[in-house]
Design a protein around this motif. Structure first.
Motif, PDB file in Angstrom:
ATOM      1  N   TYR A 110      51.073 -46.030  61.986  1.00  0.00           N
ATOM      2  CA  TYR A 110      50.545 -45.418  60.764  1.00  0.00           C
ATOM      3  C   TYR A 110      51.458 -44.283  60.332  1.00  0.00           C
ATOM      4  O   TYR A 110      52.174 -43.695  61.144  1.00  0.00           O
ATOM      5  N   VAL A 111      51.357 -43.960  59.051  1.00  0.00           N
ATOM      6  CA  VAL A 111      52.007 -42.760  58.528  1.00  0.00           C
ATOM      7  C   VAL A 111      50.923 -41.942  57.838  1.00  0.00           C
ATOM      8  O   VAL A 111      50.188 -42.453  56.994  1.00  0.00           O
ATOM      9  N   TYR A 112      50.824 -40.677  58.235  1.00  0.00           N
ATOM     10  CA  TYR A 112      49.961 -39.723  57.550  1.00  0.00           C
ATOM     11  C   TYR A 112      50.833 -38.985  56.554  1.00  0.00           C
ATOM     12  O   TYR A 112      51.899 -38.481  56.908  1.00  0.00           O
ATOM     13  N   LEU A 113      50.379 -38.918  55.322  1.00  0.00           N
ATOM     14  CA  LEU A 113      51.138 -38.281  54.256  1.00  0.00           C
ATOM     15  C   LEU A 113      50.345 -37.081  53.740  1.00  0.00           C
ATOM     16  O   LEU A 113      49.134 -37.164  53.561  1.00  0.00           O
ATOM     17  N   MET A 114      51.043 -35.976  53.523  1.00  0.00           N
ATOM     18  CA  MET A 114      50.413 -34.731  53.069  1.00  0.00           C
ATOM     19  C   MET A 114      51.123 -34.242  51.821  1.00  0.00           C
ATOM     20  O   MET A 114      52.302 -34.518  51.639  1.00  0.00           O
ATOM     21  N   HIS A 115      50.428 -33.476  50.993  1.00  0.00           N
ATOM     22  CA  HIS A 115      51.127 -32.922  49.838  1.00  0.00           C
ATOM     23  C   HIS A 115      51.781 -31.583  50.156  1.00  0.00           C
ATOM     24  O   HIS A 115      52.580 -31.099  49.375  1.00  0.00           O
ATOM     25  N   GLU A 116      51.502 -31.019  51.311  1.00  0.00           N
ATOM     26  CA  GLU A 116      52.138 -29.774  51.748  1.00  0.00           C
ATOM     27  C   GLU A 116      52.759 -29.980  53.122  1.00  0.00           C
ATOM     28  O   GLU A 116      52.357 -30.865  53.867  1.00  0.00           O
ATOM     29  N   CYS A 136      55.157 -38.123  65.514  1.00  0.00           N
ATOM     30  CA  CYS A 136      56.393 -37.428  65.157  1.00  0.00           C
ATOM     31  C   CYS A 136      56.233 -36.907  63.732  1.00  0.00           C
ATOM     32  O   CYS A 136      55.969 -37.677  62.818  1.00  0.00           O
ATOM     33  N   GLU A 137      56.380 -35.610  63.576  1.00  0.00           N
ATOM     34  CA  GLU A 137      56.267 -34.988  62.257  1.00  0.00           C
ATOM     35  C   GLU A 137      57.652 -34.903  61.629  1.00  0.00           C
ATOM     36  O   GLU A 137      58.612 -34.498  62.286  1.00  0.00           O
ATOM     37  N   GLN A 138      57.747 -35.324  60.383  1.00  0.00           N
ATOM     38  CA  GLN A 138      58.988 -35.217  59.615  1.00  0.00           C
ATOM     39  C   GLN A 138      58.635 -34.753  58.207  1.00  0.00           C
ATOM     40  O   GLN A 138      58.184 -35.546  57.382  1.00  0.00           O
ATOM     41  N   GLY A 139      58.776 -33.476  57.976  1.00  0.00           N
ATOM     42  CA  GLY A 139      58.451 -32.933  56.660  1.00  0.00           C
ATOM     43  C   GLY A 139      56.979 -33.073  56.350  1.00  0.00           C
ATOM     44  O   GLY A 139      56.129 -32.638  57.118  1.00  0.00           O
ATOM     45  N   ARG A 140      56.672 -33.711  55.240  1.00  0.00           N
ATOM     46  CA  ARG A 140      55.277 -33.885  54.810  1.00  0.00           C
ATOM     47  C   ARG A 140      54.665 -35.171  55.337  1.00  0.00           C
ATOM     48  O   ARG A 140      53.619 -35.610  54.864  1.00  0.00           O
ATOM     49  N   ASN A 141      55.296 -35.779  56.330  1.00  0.00           N
ATOM     50  CA  ASN A 141      54.810 -37.035  56.896  1.00  0.00           C
ATOM     51  C   ASN A 141      54.684 -36.910  58.413  1.00  0.00           C
ATOM     52  O   ASN A 141      55.512 -36.265  59.063  1.00  0.00           O
ATOM     53  N   ILE A 142      53.664 -37.558  58.950  1.00  0.00           N
ATOM     54  CA  ILE A 142      53.503 -37.648  60.397  1.00  0.00           C
ATOM     55  C   ILE A 142      53.368 -39.125  60.746  1.00  0.00           C
ATOM     56  O   ILE A 142      52.479 -39.813  60.224  1.00  0.00           O
ATOM     57  N   TYR A 143      54.250 -39.594  61.599  1.00  0.00           N
ATOM     58  CA  TYR A 143      54.199 -40.967  62.082  1.00  0.00           C
ATOM     59  C   TYR A 143      53.325 -40.983  63.323  1.00  0.00           C
ATOM     60  O   TYR A 143      53.453 -40.112  64.185  1.00  0.00           O
ATOM     61  N   LEU A 157      42.243 -38.358  64.699  1.00  0.00           N
ATOM     62  CA  LEU A 157      41.206 -37.489  64.151  1.00  0.00           C
ATOM     63  C   LEU A 157      41.749 -36.085  63.905  1.00  0.00           C
ATOM     64  O   LEU A 157      41.496 -35.479  62.864  1.00  0.00           O
ATOM     65  N   GLN A 158      42.513 -35.558  64.846  1.00  0.00           N
ATOM     66  CA  GLN A 158      43.063 -34.208  64.699  1.00  0.00           C
ATOM     67  C   GLN A 158      44.112 -34.138  63.590  1.00  0.00           C
ATOM     68  O   GLN A 158      44.195 -33.143  62.869  1.00  0.00           O
ATOM     69  N   ILE A 159      44.911 -35.183  63.443  1.00  0.00           N
ATOM     70  CA  ILE A 159      45.894 -35.197  62.351  1.00  0.00           C
ATOM     71  C   ILE A 159      45.162 -35.178  61.018  1.00  0.00           C
ATOM     72  O   ILE A 159      45.551 -34.454  60.094  1.00  0.00           O
ATOM     73  N   GLN A 160      44.094 -35.943  60.909  1.00  0.00           N
ATOM     74  CA  GLN A 160      43.314 -35.979  59.669  1.00  0.00           C
ATOM     75  C   GLN A 160      42.779 -34.597  59.322  1.00  0.00           C
ATOM     76  O   GLN A 160      42.610 -34.275  58.159  1.00  0.00           O
ATOM     77  N   ARG A 161      42.545 -33.766  60.317  1.00  0.00           N
ATOM     78  CA  ARG A 161      41.995 -32.421  60.096  1.00  0.00           C
ATOM     79  C   ARG A 161      43.063 -31.370  59.808  1.00  0.00           C
ATOM     80  O   ARG A 161      42.720 -30.225  59.510  1.00  0.00           O
ATOM     81  N   LEU A 162      44.334 -31.729  59.903  1.00  0.00           N
ATOM     82  CA  LEU A 162      45.400 -30.747  59.685  1.00  0.00           C
ATOM     83  C   LEU A 162      45.310 -30.074  58.326  1.00  0.00           C
ATOM     84  O   LEU A 162      45.466 -28.888  58.196  1.00  0.00           O
ATOM     85  N   ARG A 163      45.148 -30.855  57.333  1.00  0.00           N
ATOM     86  CA  ARG A 163      45.080 -30.374  55.959  1.00  0.00           C
ATOM     87  C   ARG A 163      43.978 -31.163  55.257  1.00  0.00           C
ATOM     88  O   ARG A 163      43.814 -32.343  55.522  1.00  0.00           O
ATOM     89  N   PRO A 164      43.324 -30.556  54.292  1.00  0.00           N
ATOM     90  CA  PRO A 164      42.365 -31.350  53.530  1.00  0.00           C
ATOM     91  C   PRO A 164      43.049 -32.505  52.787  1.00  0.00           C
ATOM     92  O   PRO A 164      42.469 -33.554  52.625  1.00  0.00           O
ATOM     93  N   ALA A 165      44.263 -32.307  52.347  1.00  0.00           N
ATOM     94  CA  ALA A 165      44.966 -33.339  51.585  1.00  0.00           C
ATOM     95  C   ALA A 165      45.933 -34.110  52.480  1.00  0.00           C
ATOM     96  O   ALA A 165      47.137 -33.948  52.423  1.00  0.00           O
ATOM     97  N   THR A 166      45.373 -34.929  53.351  1.00  0.00           N
ATOM     98  CA  THR A 166      46.136 -35.801  54.241  1.00  0.00           C
ATOM     99  C   THR A 166      45.507 -37.189  54.160  1.00  0.00           C
ATOM    100  O   THR A 166      44.300 -37.316  54.190  1.00  0.00           O
ATOM    101  N   THR A 167      46.339 -38.195  54.054  1.00  0.00           N
ATOM    102  CA  THR A 167      45.815 -39.561  54.056  1.00  0.00           C
ATOM    103  C   THR A 167      46.750 -40.449  54.858  1.00  0.00           C
ATOM    104  O   THR A 167      47.950 -40.178  54.946  1.00  0.00           O
ATOM    105  N   ALA A 168      46.208 -41.481  55.463  1.00  0.00           N
ATOM    106  CA  ALA A 168      46.990 -42.382  56.316  1.00  0.00           C
ATOM    107  C   ALA A 168      47.068 -43.767  55.697  1.00  0.00           C
ATOM    108  O   ALA A 168      46.128 -44.221  55.050  1.00  0.00           O
ATOM    109  N   ARG A 169      48.200 -44.423  55.948  1.00  0.00           N
ATOM    110  CA  ARG A 169      48.364 -45.833  55.609  1.00  0.00           C
ATOM    111  C   ARG A 169      49.051 -46.504  56.786  1.00  0.00           C
ATOM    112  O   ARG A 169      49.934 -45.915  57.424  1.00  0.00           O
ATOM    113  N   ASN A 170      48.657 -47.748  57.076  1.00  0.00           N
ATOM    114  CA  ASN A 170      49.333 -48.447  58.160  1.00  0.00           C
ATOM    115  C   ASN A 170      50.720 -48.881  57.688  1.00  0.00           C
ATOM    116  O   ASN A 170      51.019 -48.892  56.489  1.00  0.00           O
TER     117      ASN A 170
END
Length: 188
Positions: A110-116, A136-143, A157-170
């Motif tokens: 999965y990749v979690y994408l954030m706006h910040e 692995c965190e790379q900028g505004r993305n977490i793999y 679950l913890q990655i989802q809680r990092l920022r309110p504006a975080t979403t994941a896609r497989n």
């Protein structure tokens, strides 16, 4: 014109925040975005615009709230940024295959994408939740590479809680969305 991907967080998950993709597409068109198309029922919208990211995000979030009464954070990425997400994959084919073999319940990558950018201290604190999973965190993305279902992962679950504006896609969805963006580029 820039090709954008809008990823809406928290829509069409379970029974809450239901939005039909044709209705969502219409909202994007009504606010003046061009070449709008959606992909699957999870809030993936491709479009073109000359506007900058922050103004676009605010415009889309406002229109979604006005039309559907839903507060859905929007993460935006350009075609070039999605290309970079794919090119910068930090896991090897072998590591992905091993994780997928261990995970009998679904996708492993999965990749979690954030706006910040995430807070570095919070990223460091994620390690305590990793268990058999890796990130692995790379900028505004977490793999995220899972050896179990995403539903059972404390790390996810913890990655989802990092920022309110975080979403994941497989990973398969990321690849499909990029292919659609490439088709849009080829049509220009």
């Amino acid at each position: 014109m820039t090709i954008y991907l809008a990823l809406l967080r928290g829509i069409n998950v379970g029974t809450k925040n239901r939005i039909k993709m044709d209705a969502l597409q219409l909202v994007f068109e009504e606010i003046g975005l061009d070449s709008v198309q959606t992909y699957i029922q999870s809030g993936n919208v491709l479009f073109t615009s000359d506007s900058e990211e922050t103004a676009l995000r605010e415009r889309i979030e406002g229109a979604v709230f006005k039309k559907f009464g839903i507060t859905a954070p929007v993460i935006l990425r350009t075609a070039a940024e999605i290309h970079d997400v794919i090119e910068q994959l930090p896991f090897t084919v072998r590591e992905i295959a091993q994780a997928q073999a261990a995970n009998t319940e679904g996708e492993s990558l999965y990749v979690y994408l954030m706006h910040e950018l995430p807070d570095p201290a919070k990223i460091d604190a994620l390690q305590q939740f990793a268990g058999g999973d890796r990130f692995c965190e790379q900028g505004r993305n977490i793999y995220l590479l899972l050896s179990q279902s995403i539903r059972n992962s404390k790390l996810a679950l913890q990655i989802q809680r990092l920022r309110p504006a975080t979403t994941a896609r497989n990973w398969n969805t990321i690849l499909k969305l990029y292919k659609m963006m490439q088709t849009m580029l080829d049509e220009d």
